[in-house]
Scaffold this motif. Structure first.
Motif, short mmCIF file in Angstrom:
data_model
loop_
_atom_site.label_atom_id
_atom_site.label_comp_id
_atom_site.label_asym_id
_atom_site.label_seq_id
_atom_site.Cartn_x
_atom_site.Cartn_y
_atom_site.Cartn_z
N TRP A 5 0.94 3.65 -3.22
CA TRP A 5 0.44 5.01 -2.99
C TRP A 5 1.43 6.03 -3.54
O TRP A 5 1.05 6.99 -4.22
N LEU A 63 -1.21 9.50 3.02
CA LEU A 63 -0.30 8.39 3.26
C LEU A 63 -0.55 7.78 4.64
O LEU A 63 -0.57 6.55 4.80
N ALA A 86 -5.02 -1.72 -2.35
CA ALA A 86 -4.21 -0.69 -3.01
C ALA A 86 -5.08 0.25 -3.84
O ALA A 86 -4.92 1.47 -3.79
N SER A 98 0.82 -1.21 0.00
CA SER A 98 0.00 0.00 0.00
C SER A 98 0.85 1.25 0.00
O SER A 98 0.55 2.22 -0.71
N TYR A 104 -7.10 8.70 0.13
CA TYR A 104 -6.49 8.70 1.46
C TYR A 104 -5.12 9.33 1.43
O TYR A 104 -4.38 9.22 0.46
N ASN A 163 1.55 5.95 -7.30
CA ASN A 163 0.37 6.52 -7.92
C ASN A 163 0.55 8.00 -8.21
O ASN A 163 0.09 8.52 -9.23
N ASN A 184 -7.34 2.51 -1.50
CA ASN A 184 -6.61 3.61 -0.89
C ASN A 184 -6.53 4.80 -1.83
O ASN A 184 -6.69 5.95 -1.44
N VAL A 185 -6.28 4.48 -3.10
CA VAL A 185 -6.13 5.53 -4.10
C VAL A 185 -7.49 6.14 -4.44
O VAL A 185 -7.65 7.36 -4.53
N THR A 192 -3.62 5.79 4.56
CA THR A 192 -3.37 4.55 3.83
C THR A 192 -2.74 3.50 4.73
O THR A 192 -3.16 2.34 4.74
#
Lengths: 204, 240, 193
Positions: free
Chosen positions: C58, C130, C120, C54, C128, C61, C123-124, C133
């Motif tokens: 993150w 960091l 994953a 994650s 969220y 991303n 979270n994106v 996440t």
């Protein structure tokens, strides 16, 4: 030893090695997307498309991929097809894409696709791999539609949005209902299998 | 060592080929996707610009935008707001935000109709709703909404927000209802039934959804948050 | 801020349990839950991969958005997960060969554990930060562990029961999971945002 006929490769995935009920693969999308018969059908068809394409591709390149990295390589290929289907649907069949929106990324983690790539496409020629993918996909779709119909009927009194009864057990549409419905169906298919093998034994 | 290198490079090659193929497909579909999204947006605008009670268009038929450039003529940028990353306003409680640009239309009688897209996080991702707020002599009231984006909500549960019958529970809402802030019935602590559903909605901003969206409160709550964000935005912009 | 983190954490473990509510991670849930020991081992491995994956996904991303290539997200994410799982495999083989053998085929299959990729992506998609996440991933891992270990304790006891033939194996496991899922539904509304 005689090679399986092409027809039996196709039908293998529908009954004998049904991905959901016999192989117990692809559970996540099965439970998540069978809230109705229609959703099950949509998910099944999208998955079948990816299955067929990835089986063809992996069969084509099977001799080029080193054994050590075959799993990650297959995953990249499968993820690419899923992304491709997602983009193409988004651009060309927008309304259908809207309906299936959530399901499409879920196809990536459907263990059936990786399972078939590993068990069949990496070892057989393109035509057979295609048939295998198609067969597994159809078996998967049929199972999804069955489960979706059961859940929709018990939970909403309808099948494919066609209103049939006023009995509504809402729990069937919620997570517990998914598990229980699938469990009952699995028991039922087991029962059929047991009866068949008993009949075979008696016949001997 | 050499073995690892070889496998690493092969994997990299496969990934690069995959990325290239996808890039090609992406450039092919970029335009159709933009067109499809624009089509949906324009259809939604026509939808929210239809009077909730009379069913007639709020503005003249010819004025309804049918292309991106026609739509751009209605863009509205109130004083004191700057758009960043496509968002023009973030709600005070941070639950919702307003997409940029917002739009302003004029009715024949001179009253203004403000159309904006509100976004809030639902069960699995963003839920986007377009809403039309009409400003006339009685104040500002919510005329109509159209939920545009809900693709990450649970099929059969949260995704039922797509049904028009469910969305109709959200509008119209009078100015006093907007003043009280829009809430789903579960959060308001009351469950109106029958005639009360419409009355509590218009006057108190209480949206009854628990009977049509059982077991899925997060999604309609997100819609409520996004509408409140737009309502707040209009207040800060001096419209309300 | 702190309450929001607590809510995210509780939500991931109890209210929207990844296995029993979101249907993520079912394959290992059904496949590795026959014995408590393997269940515990698998849970630790999955939680570790979840948190590491994650964080890395993150960060990546942000890079993907900066380069305007969001369509490569799925491929990139799953490659990260596959690599992490590979590391875990190597590590386990050296430190605990018994566990490595017990987990068998399910260890590399962590890669296709929908819970990790699903986490994953969630979270994106939920924008969220960091910190959120990390909290969400820890919660997801613990929720998975909770469901898996609870389930394995039940299954170990079921081994000693008389189960009608058609139900043996997967069928009774699924029905049990359904009952467990129903129990977890009791947590709905535990914490309100």
């Amino acid at each position: 030893m005689m090679a399986e006929s092409k027809f039996s490769v196709l039908t293998n995935g529908i009954l004998k090695q049904n991905p959901i009920f016999i192989q117990v693969l692809g559970m996540c999308p099965t439970l998540a997307t069978t809230t109705s018969a229609e959703n099950g059908l949509g998910m099944g068809l999208a998955t079948t498309a990816v299955l067929a394409m990835s089986n063809i591709t992996i069969s084509l390149v099977r001799k080029l991929i080193p054994d050590k990295i075959r799993i990650p390589a297959y995953i990249v290929i499968i993820a690419s097809f899923v992304t491709m289907i997602d983009m193409l649907m988004h651009g060309f069949v927008y309304d259908l894409w809207k309906t299936l929106g959530l399901f499409i990324p879920l196809i990536v983690v459907n263990c059936i696709i990786l399972g078939r790539a590993e068990a069949y496409a990496s070892k057989n020629n393109v035509l057979r791999s295609f048939l295998d993918g198609l067969g597994m996909g159809l078996g998967f779709t049929a199972s999804l539609v069955l489960l979706g119909s059961v859940r929709e009927f018990l939970g909403n009194g309808s099948i494919f949005n066609y209103h049939l009864s006023d009995v509504k057990m809402f729990a069937m549409i919620l997570p517990p209902g998914a598990f229980i419905a699938l469990g009952m169906l699995a028991a039922f298919f087991n029962y059929l299998g047991i009866r068949r093998s008993k009949a075979k034994k008696a016949a001997k | 060592m050499r073995d690892y290198l070889k496998t690493g490079i092969t994997l990299m090659v496969i990934t690069i080929i995959a990325a290239l193929v996808l890039s090609v497909v992406y450039t092919i579909v970029e335009e159709p996707i933009a067109n499809a999204e624009l089509g949906a947006k324009l259809a939604a605008i026509r939808n929210v610009l239809t009077d909730a009670d009379s069913g007639e268009l709020l503005i003249a038929e010819e004025s309804i935008p049918e292309t991106a450039s026609e739509l751009a003529e209605f863009e509205w940028f109130p004083e004191g707001f700057t758009a960043s990353e496509g968002i023009i306003y973030q709600a005070v409680d941070s639950q919702g935000r307003v997409e940029s640009p917002a739009y302003k239309f004029l009715k024949d009688d001179g009253s203004e109709v403000f159309v904006a897209i509100g976004i809030a996080v639902g069960y699995g991702g963003d839920v986007k709703s377009m809403a039309a707020f009409v400003k006339d002599s009685d104040g500002v009231h919510l005329n109509g909404i159209k939920v545009l984006e809900y693709s990450q909500e649970t099929p059969g549960l949260g995704a039922n927000i797509a049904n028009d019958s469910v969305q109709k529970r959200f509008y119209p809402i009078d100015s006093q209802g907007l003043q009280k802030s829009i809430k789903v019935d579960k959060d308001a602590g009351v469950t109106p039934i029958g005639d009360q559903i419409d009355i509590r909605k218009r006057e108190d901003g209480i949206v009854t959804v628990s009977d049509v969206m059982t077991g899925a409160t997060i999604t309609p709550r997100a819609v409520a948050f996004s509408l409140n964000a737009i309502s707040e935005f209009l207040e800060k912009a001096g419209v309300r | 801020m702190a309450t929001r983190l607590v809510f995210i954490f509780l939500s991931a473990i109890l209210i929207n349990n990844f296995v029993l509510s979101r249907f993520l991670g079912i394959c290992p849930f059904l496949g590795v839950s026959k014995k408590i020991d393997t269940a515990v081992g698998m849970s630790i491995a999955v939680t570790f991969v979840m948190i590491m994956a994650s964080i890395i996904t993150w960060l990546l991303n942000i890079l993907l958005d900066m380069l305007s290539i969001p369509f490569l997200r799925t491929i990139v994410f799953i490659l990260i997960i596959a690599t992490l799982v590979q590391f875990v495999e190597i590590f386990l083989k050296k430190t605990s060969p018994a566990l490595y053998d017990a987990l068998g085929i399910f260890l590399p299959l962590i890669t296709t554990n929908c819970a990790i990729l699903g986490l994953a992506l969630l979270n994106v998609q939920q924008n969220y930060t960091l910190l959120e996440t990390i909290v969400n991933s820890a919660g997801a891992g613990l929720g998975f562990a909770l469901a898996l270990i609870l389930f394995s304790t039940i299954r170990e006891r079921m081994e000693l029961s008389e189960i009608p033939e058609p139900f043996r194996g997967t069928a009774i496991a699924l029905i049990t999971a359904g009952l467990l899922s129903m129990a977890f539904m009791g947590f709905q509304g535990l914490v309100k945002l």
